[in-house]
Design a protein around this motif. Sequence first.
Motif, short mmCIF file in Angstrom:
data_model
loop_
_atom_site.label_atom_id
_atom_site.label_comp_id
_atom_site.label_asym_id
_atom_site.label_seq_id
_atom_site.Cartn_x
_atom_site.Cartn_y
_atom_site.Cartn_z
N GLU A 51 8.70 79.52 -82.20
CA GLU A 51 8.31 80.58 -83.08
C GLU A 51 6.99 80.68 -83.79
OE1 GLU A 51 11.42 80.71 -85.93
OE2 GLU A 51 13.13 81.07 -84.55
N THR A 52 6.63 79.53 -84.48
CA THR A 52 5.67 79.41 -84.78
C THR A 52 3.98 79.48 -83.95
OG1 THR A 52 5.75 76.85 -84.91
CG2 THR A 52 6.42 78.29 -87.00
N GLY A 80 -0.59 85.49 -82.64
CA GLY A 80 -0.27 86.88 -83.22
C GLY A 80 0.84 87.66 -82.61
N TYR A 81 1.90 86.72 -81.88
CA TYR A 81 3.01 87.25 -81.22
C TYR A 81 4.12 87.58 -82.15
CZ TYR A 81 -0.22 87.05 -77.11
OH TYR A 81 -1.22 87.06 -76.37
N ASP A 82 4.98 88.67 -82.09
CA ASP A 82 6.26 88.75 -82.55
C ASP A 82 7.12 87.94 -81.98
OD1 ASP A 82 8.66 89.32 -83.91
OD2 ASP A 82 8.30 91.50 -83.88
N PRO A 83 7.94 86.87 -82.64
CA PRO A 83 8.85 86.11 -81.53
C PRO A 83 10.19 86.87 -81.37
CG PRO A 83 8.21 84.88 -83.54
CD PRO A 83 7.55 86.09 -83.76
N LYS A 117 3.82 83.13 -83.39
CA LYS A 117 3.15 83.75 -84.54
C LYS A 117 1.65 83.49 -84.55
CE LYS A 117 7.38 84.10 -87.26
NZ LYS A 117 8.21 83.73 -88.54
#
Length: 428
Positions: free
Chosen positions: A149-150, A156-159, A153
């Motif tokens: 997830e991190t 710059g992406y939404d998980p 992020k």
Amino acid sequence: MKTLDLRSLSADELHAWALQQDAIDPLRKFRSQFFIPEQNGTPLTYFCGNSLGLQPKTARTAVEQELTTWQQHGVEGWFEGEKPWLSYHRYCQQALGQVVGALAEEVCPMNHLTVNLHLMLVSFYQPTPQRYKILTIAGDFPSDQYALETHLKFRGYDPAEALIEVAPREGEYTIRLEDLLEAIETHANDLALVCMSGLNYYTGQVFDMQTITAKAHSLGINVGFDLAHAAGNIPMQLHDWGVDFAVWCSYKYLNSGPGGVSGVFVHQKHHSSNLVRLAGWWGYEENRRFEMTKGFVPMEGAAGWQLSTPNIMALAVHRASLAIFEEATMPLIRQKSEALTGLLAEIIRRLNESGTKIEVMTPTDPSQRGSQLSLLIEGKGKAVFDYLVENGVIGDWREPNCIRLTPAPLYNTFEEVWRTGEMLRAVI
């Protein structure tokens, strides 16, 4: 240990078979090489090696040896003594490679598992505007989820959109191989990486890493595995399978102490590439490390991903444990593991035939499981778990209703599995 249909045996014959297996067990001598915890002077039945493996009796001597080196040589211990610390990781590489099926230079004990996973993601997750998604399994170990997830992020992406999670089908506990392969195929144009556990911590399912790797590679996708529950548990051939990278911890099946040193695998094909990486001074070319120059020059192989000065005491324990694996060999460990879990599965099958309701989440096919069986006992799981603990059987409880029992081949016996079955019969 001969292949035998345990269903054909009566209860008494099954017990006799268990005793016979202990008598002829080629690994039986290794039990005495571990400290078995006791309760009121009686050895416990320790079925929790999937969480923390037991202490090898050689661990204390190994640490004391390095304390003596420190005492006698001080800082010169990095260069003097029987095993100079400067190259300590090398003393573990050969045995570690045998455990995971790798060349010695493809593996390195270092850091901690999630640190290593982050390091590998920096190198192997290289998104493009077209390919930026990561495929994993739903409900993987939390640290892995957080790391993925991190990283998304950070890029710059939404998980919620960029992380593809493959889940079991409705009413099933484990994930079908065909569903994983289909998901890779379906998302191939968007995928930058497949990253998942090789063996699921909760269900005990072993994934077909060879087939998953081949499928992803056929579509130009890198593949990495978290082997926390696989290393020292199941035989693997990471080099031959062409896996790009893997990480693991050493405190479970590898019996290297709480919070013990982690390990990484980086396939040989990537050693001469210009992979992006986060660097530290201990990954710098060993012969020139103390020149203290600018410009990172990595060591050859997986060792080039090291960051900081290693924890020698932790490496000493790890080395002591790996020596046991080197002598025992993974094929014999696996052979006994299949027999132990086979006996436990048969005992549970018989209990269910008599009216008990114990659901086994772990696959029935031995090739799809390791040493662990994950059990669900609706409505009374915690009470059963507490009863086992009170009677000297140390397993592992996972919310909401799962008991994990893991007979480890190096220090558990068939008689212990049989006695645990009798306790289950008594309490249920």
